[in-house]
Write a protein that holds these residues in place. Structure first.
Motif, PDB file in Angstrom:
ATOM      1  N   LEU A 100      88.614   7.257  13.660  1.00  0.00           N
ATOM      2  CA  LEU A 100      90.013   6.781  13.212  1.00  0.00           C
ATOM      3  C   LEU A 100      89.833   5.250  12.761  1.00  0.00           C
ATOM      4  CD1 LEU A 100      92.261   8.114  16.239  1.00  0.00           C
ATOM      5  CD2 LEU A 100      92.160   8.747  13.733  1.00  0.00           C
ATOM      6  N   ARG A 101      89.243   4.543  13.273  1.00  0.00           N
ATOM      7  CA  ARG A 101      89.181   3.239  12.867  1.00  0.00           C
ATOM      8  C   ARG A 101      88.580   2.960  11.494  1.00  0.00           C
ATOM      9  NH1 ARG A 101      88.667  -0.373  10.245  1.00  0.00           N
ATOM     10  NH2 ARG A 101      88.348  -2.424  10.728  1.00  0.00           N
ATOM     11  N   MET A 102      87.460   3.880  11.357  1.00  0.00           N
ATOM     12  CA  MET A 102      86.670   3.771  10.095  1.00  0.00           C
ATOM     13  C   MET A 102      87.351   4.610   8.827  1.00  0.00           C
ATOM     14  SD  MET A 102      82.657   5.326   8.965  1.00  0.00           S
ATOM     15  CE  MET A 102      83.224   6.942   9.115  1.00  0.00           C
ATOM     16  N   TYR A 103      88.007   5.797   9.178  1.00  0.00           N
ATOM     17  CA  TYR A 103      88.627   6.444   8.016  1.00  0.00           C
ATOM     18  C   TYR A 103      89.921   5.957   7.886  1.00  0.00           C
ATOM     19  CZ  TYR A 103      84.916  10.081   8.138  1.00  0.00           C
ATOM     20  OH  TYR A 103      83.594  10.635   8.061  1.00  0.00           O
ATOM     21  N   PHE A 104      90.534   5.187   8.691  1.00  0.00           N
ATOM     22  CA  PHE A 104      91.735   4.307   8.449  1.00  0.00           C
ATOM     23  C   PHE A 104      91.539   3.153   7.394  1.00  0.00           C
ATOM     24  CE2 PHE A 104      94.934   0.865   9.216  1.00  0.00           C
ATOM     25  CZ  PHE A 104      95.840   1.637   8.614  1.00  0.00           C
ATOM     26  N   GLU A 105      90.367   2.634   7.617  1.00  0.00           N
ATOM     27  CA  GLU A 105      90.150   1.593   6.437  1.00  0.00           C
ATOM     28  C   GLU A 105      89.677   1.985   5.437  1.00  0.00           C
ATOM     29  OE1 GLU A 105      86.808  -2.170   6.353  1.00  0.00           O
ATOM     30  OE2 GLU A 105      86.412  -0.966   8.037  1.00  0.00           O
ATOM     31  N   PHE A 106      89.057   3.378   5.241  1.00  0.00           N
ATOM     32  CA  PHE A 106      88.758   3.712   3.764  1.00  0.00           C
ATOM     33  C   PHE A 106      90.169   4.280   3.195  1.00  0.00           C
ATOM     34  CE2 PHE A 106      84.174   5.454   5.417  1.00  0.00           C
ATOM     35  CZ  PHE A 106      83.917   4.095   5.599  1.00  0.00           C
TER      36      PHE A 106
END
Length: 182
Positions: A100-106
């Motif tokens: 969630l953290r990574m894909y939210f940044e993307f």
């Protein structure tokens, strides 16, 4: 997209190894029927009601990518083979939160480039953001060549899932999130 609240995101996502019990407790609150597995709908509801971060809840493509990645990482636990791989189990929950953290940044990066807000990037949008993208990735090549590499289905537009694959390979890192401090 409204201002992203990175501190709140880090605070509410217990991803550190020492936060295991907090993560397990959160999993239990996401699992209203207590069956030990989470569907995409339960994850979505948990993000809305428990995490209560509107920006994350509104980032449906990021939620979907994180869910798909987390459930693809493992096989069902022994004795749970009947559930298949369409659910997140407790031991996969950390991967979901990290995703969630990574894909939210993307997603935030993607939305910053997507000038017409159609959830696709044209070459014009992508190339117009060259200086911005250079802040996020190293070794950015010729913009047309990069665009063509990302557009893996040759549709003439970059879709979010294509962007994510490229962002992972390029180790995309937004300049305004606070993960550099950790």
């Amino acid at each position: 997209m409204s201002e992203v609240i990175w501190d709140e995101l880090y605070e509410k996502l217990p991803t550190a190894k020492e936060q295991r019990q907090e993560r397990f407790d959160m999993f239990d609150t996401f699992d209203p029927n207590g069956n030990g597995i989470l569907s995409l709908a339960e994850v979505d509801k948990g993000i809305r009601d428990i995490l209560a971060i509107d920006e994350l809840f509104d980032a449906k493509p990021a939620i979907m990518r994180a869910f798909q990645a987390a459930k693809a990482c493992g096989k069902p636990s022994k004795g749970r083979e009947d559930i298949g791989d369409d659910y997140i189990e407790k031991l996969e929950f950390r991967r979901l939160l990290l995703g969630l953290r990574m894909y939210f940044e993307f997603w935030v990066a993607f939305k910053r480039i997507d000038g017409d807000d159609d959830r696709r990037l044209s070459f014009d949008e992508f190339s117009a953001a060259e200086e911005t993208i250079k802040k996020w990735v190293t070794n950015l090549g010729d913009m047309q060549e990069e665009f063509d590499k990302i557009d893996s289905n040759d549709g003439g537009m970059i879709l979010f899932d294509e962007f994510c694959k490229w962002a992972i390979l390029k180790t995309l890192d937004l300049e305004d999130d606070d993960d550099a401090d950790e």
